[in-house]
Structures are given as C-alpha cells and as structure tokens.
Scaffold this active site. Structure first.
Site, PDB file in Angstrom:
ATOM      1  N   HIS A  80       6.290   0.625 -68.705  1.00  0.00           N
ATOM      2  CA  HIS A  80       4.961   0.244 -68.245  1.00  0.00           C
ATOM      3  C   HIS A  80       4.015  -0.094 -69.396  1.00  0.00           C
ATOM      4  O   HIS A  80       2.974  -0.709 -69.186  1.00  0.00           O
ATOM      5  CB  HIS A  80       4.359   1.334 -67.338  1.00  0.00           C
ATOM      6  CG  HIS A  80       3.872   2.558 -68.035  1.00  0.00           C
ATOM      7  ND1 HIS A  80       4.542   3.752 -68.015  1.00  0.00           N
ATOM      8  CD2 HIS A  80       2.765   2.792 -68.779  1.00  0.00           C
ATOM      9  CE1 HIS A  80       3.882   4.666 -68.697  1.00  0.00           C
ATOM     10  NE2 HIS A  80       2.783   4.103 -69.177  1.00  0.00           N
TER      11      HIS A  80
ATOM     12  N   ASP B  15      11.583   3.807 -66.277  1.00  0.00           N
ATOM     13  CA  ASP B  15      10.384   3.479 -67.056  1.00  0.00           C
ATOM     14  C   ASP B  15      10.650   3.547 -68.555  1.00  0.00           C
ATOM     15  O   ASP B  15       9.834   4.052 -69.324  1.00  0.00           O
ATOM     16  CB  ASP B  15       9.221   4.401 -66.674  1.00  0.00           C
ATOM     17  CG  ASP B  15       7.868   3.854 -67.144  1.00  0.00           C
ATOM     18  OD1 ASP B  15       7.817   2.662 -67.510  1.00  0.00           O
ATOM     19  OD2 ASP B  15       6.892   4.616 -67.160  1.00  0.00           O
TER      20      ASP B  15
ATOM     21  N   GLY C 227      -2.521   6.247 -73.948  1.00  0.00           N
ATOM     22  CA  GLY C 227      -2.069   5.752 -75.240  1.00  0.00           C
ATOM     23  C   GLY C 227      -0.879   6.509 -75.777  1.00  0.00           C
ATOM     24  O   GLY C 227      -0.185   6.049 -76.680  1.00  0.00           O
ATOM     25  N   ASN C 228      -0.596   7.713 -75.235  1.00  0.00           N
ATOM     26  CA  ASN C 228       0.583   8.479 -75.637  1.00  0.00           C
ATOM     27  C   ASN C 228       1.858   8.005 -74.944  1.00  0.00           C
ATOM     28  O   ASN C 228       2.954   8.422 -75.312  1.00  0.00           O
ATOM     29  CB  ASN C 228       0.407   9.968 -75.327  1.00  0.00           C
ATOM     30  CG  ASN C 228      -0.333  10.720 -76.415  1.00  0.00           C
ATOM     31  OD1 ASN C 228      -1.468  11.129 -76.223  1.00  0.00           O
ATOM     32  ND2 ASN C 228       0.305  10.891 -77.562  1.00  0.00           N
ATOM     33  N   SER C 229       1.750   7.162 -73.934  1.00  0.00           N
ATOM     34  CA  SER C 229       2.927   6.719 -73.186  1.00  0.00           C
ATOM     35  C   SER C 229       3.964   6.109 -74.114  1.00  0.00           C
ATOM     36  O   SER C 229       3.645   5.256 -74.936  1.00  0.00           O
ATOM     37  CB  SER C 229       2.535   5.676 -72.144  1.00  0.00           C
ATOM     38  OG  SER C 229       2.005   6.274 -71.010  1.00  0.00           O
TER      39      SER C 229
ATOM     40  N   ILE D 216      27.323   5.235 -54.768  1.00  0.00           N
ATOM     41  CA  ILE D 216      28.344   5.421 -53.739  1.00  0.00           C
ATOM     42  C   ILE D 216      27.879   4.967 -52.363  1.00  0.00           C
ATOM     43  O   ILE D 216      28.679   4.953 -51.424  1.00  0.00           O
ATOM     44  CB  ILE D 216      28.834   6.892 -53.671  1.00  0.00           C
ATOM     45  CG1 ILE D 216      27.678   7.848 -53.352  1.00  0.00           C
ATOM     46  CG2 ILE D 216      29.521   7.288 -54.968  1.00  0.00           C
ATOM     47  CD1 ILE D 216      28.135   9.288 -53.117  1.00  0.00           C
ATOM     48  N   GLY D 217      26.610   4.606 -52.209  1.00  0.00           N
ATOM     49  CA  GLY D 217      26.149   4.030 -50.950  1.00  0.00           C
ATOM     50  C   GLY D 217      25.872   5.028 -49.849  1.00  0.00           C
ATOM     51  O   GLY D 217      26.407   4.890 -48.742  1.00  0.00           O
ATOM     52  N   VAL D 218      25.041   6.033 -50.146  1.00  0.00           N
ATOM     53  CA  VAL D 218      24.660   7.008 -49.117  1.00  0.00           C
ATOM     54  C   VAL D 218      23.150   7.209 -49.143  1.00  0.00           C
ATOM     55  O   VAL D 218      22.497   7.004 -50.160  1.00  0.00           O
ATOM     56  CB  VAL D 218      25.356   8.377 -49.315  1.00  0.00           C
ATOM     57  CG1 VAL D 218      26.847   8.258 -49.118  1.00  0.00           C
ATOM     58  CG2 VAL D 218      25.029   8.959 -50.686  1.00  0.00           C
TER      59      VAL D 218
ATOM     60  N   ILE E  34      20.530  10.314 -48.468  1.00  0.00           N
ATOM     61  CA  ILE E  34      20.675  11.772 -48.419  1.00  0.00           C
ATOM     62  C   ILE E  34      19.361  12.465 -48.127  1.00  0.00           C
ATOM     63  O   ILE E  34      18.281  11.886 -48.251  1.00  0.00           O
ATOM     64  CB  ILE E  34      21.243  12.317 -49.749  1.00  0.00           C
ATOM     65  CG1 ILE E  34      20.245  12.068 -50.890  1.00  0.00           C
ATOM     66  CG2 ILE E  34      22.606  11.754 -50.054  1.00  0.00           C
ATOM     67  CD1 ILE E  34      20.530  12.861 -52.132  1.00  0.00           C
TER      68      ILE E  34
END
Length: 524
Positions: free
Chosen positions: A147, A177, A249-251, A306-308, A310
């Site tokens: 970001h 991110d 600014g710390n990001s 794996i396509g679930v 949950i």
C-alpha cells in the site's frame, strides 16, 4: 478491509503501525516471613523460572547504530486524473475541502479552488506519499508494504546518509500487502536479514525503525504484545501485535528482535485518533520470507489452494455435530472442480489436522497457501463421527475467487405466494418449498435446491444469526432437505438425540455457511 480506526493507505502519508511498553519484574516474588509458617523454608529459596528471555537492556544504542543504515525512506508520486477510477473501481481522491462555516469566505475560496482542480480539462494533479522499507541484500533489494507504493508513477528511496536513488518495482502481493523494490547503487549497500518469527515470544523486546510523518531514522522500542492476531485484513492474517510506537510513515518498516534480525514488517495500526495508541501489527517474517523470495524470482506469488469454503468450529457447531473437542475447519462449500472435490471432500467434513499437525479453522487457508503447488498434503478429517485420512494434491490459487454463489443476484425480501409454510417459532423463522413462484420471488437459480426462508422474527434466533427471507436451507445435520417436512424431521431428530444445537447449511447471497441453532425449546 481494515478495522475501524485503521488509517486508509490512500492518505498523503502512508499507513504505519503501533507498539506498546512493558512492565518488567527483575526480582523474584517473595512471601513476607511469618505469614505462612509452614512455607518459610520454601520462601527462602524460591524456585527459579527459566525463561530464556533477554533482561532489560541498559541501552538500545549499539543495536540501533548497527541497524539504522539498512532502513530507508520510501517516497512515491502518483498522478491523479480528474474524475478517474482506479482498478478497484474506487474514485481517486485528493485533498478534501476543510470543514469551514457555511457561507464563509474560506468555504467559497476552497470550493472554487477544488472545482478548478477537478474540472475535466484541468491539468493532472500529483499526490506524494511517504513510507518505510529495509534493504535485504547488498545489491539493493528493498522490502516495503504494497500500500506504500500502490499506483505510484515514481518511487524514490532515501538512504540513512541522505543518498537518494530511483527504485524499480520488482513485484507486489495484494493479499499480504508486501512489495519488493530494487535500486542500483554504486557500491554494496548495508542490509539486514529475516529472522525466525516463530521464536518471538509474547513479552520479548523489539525495536521498530522507520520514518513516521517523514522523520527518517526514528527508533522506537517495545515488546511483542500478542501473536497470531486476525484483524480481518484478509484470509492469511497472522499478525504479530506490538506496542513499539508506530505512526503514519512507518508502513513497510522492519520490526527487529534483540539479535538484530527482522521478525516482522510493520503494516497496520489500530488507532481511533490516527496516531499511535500502542496497538500495532506486523507481518511475521516467516510469512514474508517466502513471499519476498517468490517476488524476487518471478515478480509474482503463487499460492497453494484446495478449493474449499470453511468456518471455524465454534462450541455451538461442535454441539450440533456431537464433535469433541470444538476444533478444526468445517467445510461449508467445496469448489466442484477443485482439488478438494477430486479428493472427495464434502460439505460438512471437519478438517482437524494438516500433515499431522492440529489446526484451527481460520489458519487453514494460510497453511495451505504456504504449501508447494503440486505437492500432496494429508488431511485428518472428521466425518459423521469417524476420523479418516484424505490425501489431496495442492492446486494453484486462481487469480479471482471462484466461490460458489458469488454470482448470485440479491434476493428481494417478502413473503412468497404459497399456502404451505413451516413455522419454526423456536428458531425464529418460517420456511416453505421452492416453487416456480418462490424462484421468481427471490430470484433463485433453476438448480437451487432446499427449503426457502419465507419469514424471520425480529429479535429471534434466526434474526440474530443473520437469516433473511430468500435464504435457502439445504441441509440439516449434514443431511440434504428439499421440503418443509424434511426440514422439520431433521430438527426433531436432533431434539430426540438430545443435541444442544442443530446445524443448518444455509445458502445466502454470500454463498454457503453453517448456522447453529440452540435446541432449548421445541420447533413448532
């Protein structure tokens, strides 16, 4: 998606995160002599507690001197076009008009100024943002937050000695991110290395270095406040919480342990005021290392899948399944052509272990994502009272989510035009069969099966659990239902078995989810 109080990364100064302070006890606790005569001998020689933790340092100066040269300032420039939309469909916004008194000269001045800036033929405006980063190799690779550099036309890196270098974006990952930059320097650069974030214990000292509000080379100290925080940023949340003071600014800046290893990338803060209140969050280094290595090699990230769909197994859900203890990932949906479907996993299964290690439900997507594509994983699955081993081949996470029900049209509230409905007063809703009328009424697909919710009692159990008219109950206690009579039969069977709760599989506008209802009364 950020929690209330998090600073949006679109602000002029990039988002950063926060840290706390610690109260350190250096002497063992003793009971005053004479208070407990029988224990007097034990009081004289209190047991030592082996912690392996560092004591309170006299100073962080030596460590800071060694680490500061590897932390950089990241500044970006972005061109804003009038009334344009970004790739996420969000309108680009620059500075907003201050809240002046209505009709005042200041309001008119700024209103006219902003109108000129946003006019269709006005020249493009430029927005600048500041963030942090850290060098991870002598040849100039730099880690920061996605970001911080998102949509940037130009990225500039400033070193500790005020050397300014243009930076090239190597790759970025929206889901975690993270981003990787590269600068060309005339000589090898000072750098830091990733440590093992799994060794970071709650209470350990940490240092955060970054550029809060553009003040380069700021060092703050604190402790690890908590581990494995889920702040609803995404499916892979596993943040380290710290109280080291972090601000805008710390990001993208590093979180160091006392050995000088990077154990986290500072990414978000909780702040009602916009400043540090001692609650900051860092991406663990053990998660960041793999992402950064993939970005360095290919410029993109591939994840296991794996396509679930949950859900966490709550105590109510466990009571409905007669599952003890309440642990694991309950499958609310299985992608028809995904790896889980090929492995014959089914809705209602509970995944309790991955490759022999016990898991919590919300951790499953992150753990699967870390597995190499094409490798085989072994899932320990609880299915209707029995535990089975299910091998599954890890697939590649699609670029866009393909969860079932994502293309469902919004359902309109209202009662269907039919005579026969089931009134489940104890559960707080009524339901009816799916007919041609109800399909049209609630815009249900031709293939939709189950029993449609026709009414919800305000303040009742169904309302509290988010049910709405037009939702469809497809299963009761992992058994398919296609008529009101079958729905009643399933609920009554759970009552006869003296279950504390009954589980309904509900298909709503967001897809499938399991909904537990307490059985402290009789369904009518």
């Amino acid at each position: 998606m950020r929690l209330p109080g998090f600073q949006a990364p679109r602000s002029v100064l990039a988002l950063t995160l926060g840290v706390t302070s610690a109260l350190w006890i250096t002497a063992p606790f003793r009971v005053a002599p004479g208070l407990i005569p029988e224990a007097r001998a034990a009081q004289d020689t209190p047991p030592a507690i082996a912690t392996g933790a560092h004591g309170v340092p006299d100073s962080f100066a030596d460590l800071a001197d060694r680490l500061l040269p590897a932390v950089v300032n990241v500044s970006t420039t972005q061109t804003l076009k009038a009334s344009s939309d970004d790739e996420d469909g969000e309108e680009e916004q620059g500075p907003q008009i201050p809240d002046f008194p209505r009709g005042s000269p200041f309001e008119k001045f700024f209103h006219d100024f902003m109108n000129r800036q946003n006019a269709p033929n006005s020249p493009p405006r430029k927005m600048q943002a500041l963030g942090s980063g850290f060098i991870v190799s002598a040849d100039g690779y730099i880690v920061t937050n996605n970001h911080v550099i998102r949509h940037a036309d130009k990225i500039t890196v400033t070193l500790q000695d005020n050397t300014t270098l243009p930076a090239k974006l190597i790759g970025h990952d929206d889901r975690t991110d993270l981003a990787l930059l590269k600068v060309a320097a005339p000589q090898p650069l000072p750098f830091v290395t990733f440590g093992d974030s799994d060794t970071a214990r709650v209470g350990n000292w940490v240092l955060a270095i970054g550029n809060p509000f553009g003040l380069s080379g700021t060092v703050t100290a604190g402790i690890v406040s908590s581990r494995s925080r889920n702040i609803d940023q995404g499916p892979y949340d596993d943040f380290i919480q710290t109280d080291a003071s972090i601000n805008k600014g710390n990001s993208g800046g590093p979180l160091f342990d006392m050995h000088g290893a990077v154990i986290g990338v500072n990414t978000a803060i909780y702040s009602p005021s916009g400043g540090s209140v001692g609650i900051g969050f860092s991406i663990p280094s053990n998660e960041a290392k793999g992402i950064i290595e993939q970005l360095r090699k290919t410029g993109k990230v591939s994840r296991g899948w794996i396509g679930v769909r949950i859900q966490d197994v709550t105590q109510e859900i466990a009571d409905g399944l007669n599952l003890k203890p309440a642990r694991g990932a309950l499958l609310a949906g299985v992608e028809p052509k995904g790896p889980a479907a090929k492995a014959q996993l089914a809705t209602g299964d509970v995944i309790q272990q991955l490759n022999g290690k016990t898991i919590e439900g919300r951790a499953l997507p992150r753990l699967i994502a870390d597995l190499p594509v094409g490798s085989q994983a072994h899932l320990t699955v609880w299915r209707k009272g029995k535990t089975i081993d299910v091998p599954v081949t890890i697939g590649t996470l699609p670029e866009t989510d393909t969860d079932s029900g994502s293309d469902e049209k919004p359902k309109k509230p209202g009662a269907p035009k039919q005579d026969k409905t089931l009134d489940l007063g104890a559960l707080g809703f009524s339901a009816g069969a799916i007919t041609e009328d109800t399909r049209k009424q609630y815009q249900l697909s031709d293939s939709q099966k189950g029993v449609v919710v026709t009414g919800v009692t305000d303040g009742g159990p169904a309302s509290e659990r988010g049910l709405k008219p037009g939702d469809v109950v497809t299963e009761v206690q992992q058994t398919a239902v296609n008529s009101p009579a079958e729905l009643r039969k399933g609920i009554e069977a759970a009552q006869k078995e003296k279950r504390r709760s009954v589980l309904l599989l509900v298909h709503d506008s967001d897809g499938l989810r399991w909904v537990p209802f307490p059985l402290d009364g009789n369904a009518r």
